[in-house]
Design an enzyme around this catalytic site. Structure first.
Site, PDB file in Angstrom:
ATOM      1  N   LYS A   1       0.932  -1.367  -0.042  1.00  8.72           N
ATOM      2  CA  LYS A   1      -0.090  -0.123  -0.013  1.00  8.72           C
ATOM      3  C   LYS A   1       0.785   1.234   0.102  1.00  8.72           C
ATOM      4  O   LYS A   1       0.413   2.087  -0.734  1.00  8.72           O
ATOM      5  CB  LYS A   1      -0.945   0.003   1.240  1.00  8.72           C
ATOM      6  CG  LYS A   1      -1.669   1.288   1.439  1.00  8.72           C
ATOM      7  CD  LYS A   1      -2.500   1.301   2.730  1.00  8.72           C
ATOM      8  CE  LYS A   1      -1.538   1.583   4.198  1.00  8.72           C
ATOM      9  NZ  LYS A   1      -1.811   2.895   4.196  1.00  8.72           N
ATOM     10  N   ASN A   2       1.795   1.195   0.848  1.00  9.79           N
ATOM     11  CA  ASN A   2       2.660   2.557   1.273  1.00  9.79           C
ATOM     12  C   ASN A   2       3.711   2.820  -0.178  1.00  9.79           C
ATOM     13  O   ASN A   2       4.233   3.896   0.008  1.00  9.79           O
ATOM     14  CB  ASN A   2       3.192   2.609   2.324  1.00  9.79           C
ATOM     15  CG  ASN A   2       2.504   2.945   3.657  1.00  9.79           C
ATOM     16  OD1 ASN A   2       1.293   2.980   3.367  1.00  9.79           O
ATOM     17  ND2 ASN A   2       2.943   2.813   4.823  1.00  9.79           N
TER      18      ASN A   2
ATOM     19  N   CYS B   1      -4.955  12.958  13.006  1.00 11.61           N
ATOM     20  CA  CYS B   1      -5.758  11.578  12.786  1.00 11.61           C
ATOM     21  C   CYS B   1      -5.391  10.895  14.004  1.00 11.61           C
ATOM     22  O   CYS B   1      -4.686  11.478  14.987  1.00 11.61           O
ATOM     23  CB  CYS B   1      -5.083  10.773  11.746  1.00 11.61           C
ATOM     24  SG  CYS B   1      -3.337   9.879  11.948  1.00 11.61           S
TER      25      CYS B   1
ATOM     26  N   ARG C   1       0.229  14.733  13.273  1.00  8.36           N
ATOM     27  CA  ARG C   1       0.938  14.516  11.763  1.00  8.36           C
ATOM     28  C   ARG C   1       0.799  15.908  10.894  1.00  8.36           C
ATOM     29  O   ARG C   1       0.132  15.740   9.897  1.00  8.36           O
ATOM     30  CB  ARG C   1       0.221  13.500  10.951  1.00  8.36           C
ATOM     31  CG  ARG C   1       0.414  12.200  11.797  1.00  8.36           C
ATOM     32  CD  ARG C   1      -0.372  10.838  11.169  1.00  8.36           C
ATOM     33  NE  ARG C   1       0.344  10.271  10.282  1.00  8.36           N
ATOM     34  CZ  ARG C   1      -0.030   9.426   9.284  1.00  8.36           C
ATOM     35  NH1 ARG C   1      -1.175   8.705  10.165  1.00  8.36           N
ATOM     36  NH2 ARG C   1       0.603   8.902   8.799  1.00  8.36           N
TER      37      ARG C   1
ATOM     38  N   ASP D   1       4.602   0.960  12.183  1.00 10.82           N
ATOM     39  CA  ASP D   1       3.440   0.230  11.600  1.00 10.82           C
ATOM     40  C   ASP D   1       3.514  -1.333  12.137  1.00 10.82           C
ATOM     41  O   ASP D   1       2.388  -2.017  11.687  1.00 10.82           O
ATOM     42  CB  ASP D   1       3.561   0.424  10.240  1.00 10.82           C
ATOM     43  CG  ASP D   1       3.138   1.627   9.536  1.00 10.82           C
ATOM     44  OD1 ASP D   1       2.384   2.305  10.334  1.00 10.82           O
ATOM     45  OD2 ASP D   1       3.052   1.900   8.558  1.00 10.82           O
TER      46      ASP D   1
ATOM     47  N   ARG E   1      -8.833  -0.578   4.633  1.00  9.04           N
ATOM     48  CA  ARG E   1      -8.030   0.587   3.945  1.00  9.04           C
ATOM     49  C   ARG E   1      -6.513   0.025   3.628  1.00  9.04           C
ATOM     50  O   ARG E   1      -6.149   0.345   2.717  1.00  9.04           O
ATOM     51  CB  ARG E   1      -7.696   1.494   5.245  1.00  9.04           C
ATOM     52  CG  ARG E   1      -8.848   2.651   5.312  1.00  9.04           C
ATOM     53  CD  ARG E   1      -8.335   3.732   6.025  1.00  9.04           C
ATOM     54  NE  ARG E   1      -7.070   4.133   5.636  1.00  9.04           N
ATOM     55  CZ  ARG E   1      -6.161   4.675   6.488  1.00  9.04           C
ATOM     56  NH1 ARG E   1      -6.327   4.945   7.564  1.00  9.04           N
ATOM     57  NH2 ARG E   1      -5.016   5.033   6.019  1.00  9.04           N
TER      58      ARG E   1
HETATM   59  C1  UD1 Z   1       4.133   7.335   6.374  1.00  6.48           C
HETATM   60  C2  UD1 Z   1       3.683   5.774   6.277  1.00  6.48           C
HETATM   61  C3  UD1 Z   1       2.622   5.223   7.433  1.00  6.48           C
HETATM   62  C4  UD1 Z   1       4.089   4.993   8.941  1.00  6.48           C
HETATM   63  C5  UD1 Z   1       4.949   6.294   8.801  1.00  6.48           C
HETATM   64  C6  UD1 Z   1       6.026   6.253   9.821  1.00  6.48           C
HETATM   65  C7  UD1 Z   1       2.788   6.181   3.985  1.00  6.48           C
HETATM   66  C8  UD1 Z   1       1.458   6.569   3.065  1.00  6.48           C
HETATM   67  N1  UD1 Z   1       2.351   6.068   5.401  1.00  6.48           N
HETATM   68  O1  UD1 Z   1       3.447   8.099   7.020  1.00  6.48           O
HETATM   69  O2  UD1 Z   1       2.096   3.929   7.296  1.00  6.48           O
HETATM   70  O3  UD1 Z   1       3.638   5.058   9.907  1.00  6.48           O
HETATM   71  O4  UD1 Z   1       5.374   6.819   7.395  1.00  6.48           O
HETATM   72  O5  UD1 Z   1       6.859   5.427   9.195  1.00  6.48           O
HETATM   73  O6  UD1 Z   1       3.573   5.933   3.622  1.00  6.48           O
HETATM   74  N2  UD1 Z   1       6.257  15.101  10.671  1.00  6.48           N
HETATM   75  C9  UD1 Z   1       6.024  16.244  10.799  1.00  6.48           C
HETATM   76  N3  UD1 Z   1       5.762  17.367   9.851  1.00  6.48           N
HETATM   77  C10 UD1 Z   1       5.876  16.813   8.481  1.00  6.48           C
HETATM   78  C11 UD1 Z   1       5.827  15.582   8.263  1.00  6.48           C
HETATM   79  C12 UD1 Z   1       5.946  14.608   9.234  1.00  6.48           C
HETATM   80  O7  UD1 Z   1       6.071  16.817  12.097  1.00  6.48           O
HETATM   81  O8  UD1 Z   1       5.810  17.794   7.463  1.00  6.48           O
HETATM   82  C13 UD1 Z   1       6.197  14.068  11.610  1.00  6.48           C
HETATM   83  C14 UD1 Z   1       4.900  13.249  11.813  1.00  6.48           C
HETATM   84  O9  UD1 Z   1       3.898  13.849  12.468  1.00  6.48           O
HETATM   85  C15 UD1 Z   1       5.533  12.029  12.596  1.00  6.48           C
HETATM   86  C16 UD1 Z   1       7.011  11.834  12.040  1.00  6.48           C
HETATM   87  O10 UD1 Z   1       7.006  13.219  11.386  1.00  6.48           O
HETATM   88  O11 UD1 Z   1       5.690  12.330  13.867  1.00  6.48           O
HETATM   89  C17 UD1 Z   1       7.018  10.793  10.799  1.00  6.48           C
HETATM   90  O12 UD1 Z   1       5.901  10.844  10.067  1.00  6.48           O
HETATM   91  P1  UD1 Z   1       6.093  10.658   8.498  1.00  6.48           P
HETATM   92  O13 UD1 Z   1       7.248   9.784   8.187  1.00  6.48           O
HETATM   93  O14 UD1 Z   1       5.837  11.991   7.694  1.00  6.48           O
HETATM   94  O15 UD1 Z   1       4.889   9.783   8.287  1.00  6.48           O
HETATM   95  P2  UD1 Z   1       3.696   9.597   7.017  1.00  6.48           P
HETATM   96  O16 UD1 Z   1       4.852   9.799   5.828  1.00  6.48           O
HETATM   97  O17 UD1 Z   1       2.804  10.316   6.963  1.00  6.48           O
END
Ligand code: UD1
Length: 421
Positions: free
Chosen positions: A22-23, A116, A121, A308, A400
């Site tokens: 999925k990711n 969420c 996030r 995850d 999902r």
């Molecule tokens: C992706 C994965 C999700 C997984 C996560 C961490 C997808 C679609 N989803 O989510 O399944 O749990 O990586 O491995 O690939 N953050 C900020 N600012 C930003 C971006 C991130 O503060 O602009 C923080 C987030 O709140 C979190 C951390 O950074 O605490 C890591 O998040 P991130 O790696 O961005 O998660 P996703 O990409 O949303």
């Protein structure tokens, strides 16, 4: 709302095929926005999140054909570079259209995903990176509005490791003028899969899989075909389900290569895991002991233990021998499954971002509620080992991210059925 009813106590045995990731599929579907030519993808899983992404792309003007696990996307006529709140609110990964849209159309309007269940996030790093590449970005009325005539190469440094942030900026930089360097980049295998697809489309990306990614911008990308990598989290989830039930299971179409941290912990817990590479197919075999040993974990970006998989390990620790200390360092609110596991009889104490789990010889079936995708998976695993019936409500979270989960578990002998609302 549909629910799952599981009668626990069956040892899982047999063989099951792992689906595409999925990711990896979500960002790669968005990569289609970067070219006027068709992009054909195979091993695309049939999941609600994929359906949401296809709906989002369709309303921007992307034409698509879907047959089995193959999807062909044609973004030759992009007329509406907007991601509305109605779709984004159901799936945060919708933010992945932002980078490709600004790069290709010079403009994008994407609803802010908001928080969420597992945490706030934010997407500030996505915005910071695009701004450094010369985009003019405003946040108004709940929408990120980005504009740029042509993005320019830049040196980018993200404050934390962000997976979709790295993917968004990497896609945007493909059509930028000059070189972009992303430092502190996410090293997740899904980032590598995306880079491989983009390079097949004519991008010039080097270093994906390390924490420094270099992208030489090109004027245009072209069509390509790409096979989505196996889902390492689905793989890990089935390994945990087999482990918890003392089972013996073979997983096909997947690889241990992406899962070292998870495989190591399952071996520490007492499982035997072997992989076999046959021509055209790779399989993973797990053989679990009658009772697992508790294993402590700490989540962190790849290649460390994935957040995850934290919930699924909490379920196996709940029935293992001994006490595990589980530390969550990525998301601030990712222990919601703990209270549901406690309803099944688990002994769990939470202190901030740390859970102390002392294994019990048995859990008892009860009615529980799924709160997010991976939390749902942990409840399924717990239900498989609990005495009597477990009813899991709100399983739309599971749909999902897990393709035909109850069908696959049934193949392995589980007593699980879906009750339609
Ligand atoms: C992706 C994965 C999700 C997984 C996560 C961490 C997808 C679609 N989803 O989510 O399944 O749990 O990586 O491995 O690939 N953050 C900020 N600012 C930003 C971006 C991130 O503060 O602009 C923080 C987030 O709140 C979190 C951390 O950074 O605490 C890591 O998040 P991130 O790696 O961005 O998660 P996703 O990409 O949303």
């Amino acid at each position: 709302m549909d629910k799952l009813i599981i009668t626990g106590g069956v040892r899982l045995t047999g063989e099951v095929a792992i689906s595409g990731a999925k990711n990896a599929a979500l960002p790669i579907l968005c990569a289609a926005l970067l070219t006027k030519e068709p992009l054909t993808l195979s091993n695309v899983p049939a999941l609600n999140d994929i359906g949401t992404m296809l709906k989002l792309l369709a309303q921007m003007g992307v034409k698509m054909e879907r047959e089995g696990d193959r999807v062909t996307l044609d973004a030759s006529d992009l007329h509406n570079p907007v991601a509305p709140y109605e779709l984004v609110k159901t799936m945060r990964a919708s933010i992945l259209v932002l980078g490709p849209l600004v790069a290709r159309c010079g403009e994008a309007k994407v609803s802010l995903p908001g928080g969420c269940a597992i945490g706030a996030r934010p997407v500030d790093q996505h915005i910071k990176g695009l701004t450094a590449m010369g985009a003019e970005v405003t946040v108004e009325h709940g929408y990120v509005h980005a504009r740029a005539t042509r993005l320019k190469g830049a040196r980018l440094f993200t404050d934390m490791v962000t997976v979709t942030g790295t993917e968004n900026l990497m896609m945007a930089a493909c059509l930028g003028a000059g070189e972009t360097v992303i430092e502190n980049a996410a090293r997740e295998p899904e980032v590598v899969d995306l880079a491989q697809c983009l390079n097949a489309m004519g991008a010039r990306i080097a270093g994906a899989g390390t924490d420094v990614i270099r992208i030489q911008g090109v004027d245009a990308l072209h069509g390509a075909t790409h096979r989505i990598m196996p889902d390492r989290i689905e793989t890990g989830t089935f390994l945990c389900a087999a482990a918890a039930t003392g089972g013996e299971v073979r997983l096909t179409g997947t690889s241990a290569g992406y899962l070292d941290a998870v495989v190591d912990k399952l071996m520490d817990a007492g499982c035997e895991i072997t992989s076999e590479k046959l021509p055209g197919i790779e399989t993973l075999m797990i053989q679990a002991p009658a009772r697992l040993k508790a294993v402590s974990i700490r989540t962190a970006p790849y290649p460390a233990f994935p957040t995850d998989m934290q919930a699924q390990f909490m379920a196996i620790n709940a029935v293992a021998e001994g006490t595990a200390v589980m530390r969550e360092t990525i998301f601030e609110n990712r222990f919601m499954h703990a209270v549901e596991l406690i309803r099944l009889g688990a002994d769990i104490r939470i202190d901030g971002n740390t859970a102390f789990v002392t294994g019990r010889p048995a859990l008892q079936g009860a009615t529980v509620m799924a709160t997010d995708l991976r939390a749902s998976a942990s409840l399924v695993i717990a239900g498989l080992v609990a005495e009597g019936e477990t009813h899991i409500e709100r399983i739309y979270h599971l749909d999902r991210g897990y393709e035909h989960i109850e069908r696959k578990l049934t193949v392995l002998g589980a007593n699980i059925r879906r009750e339609k609302a």
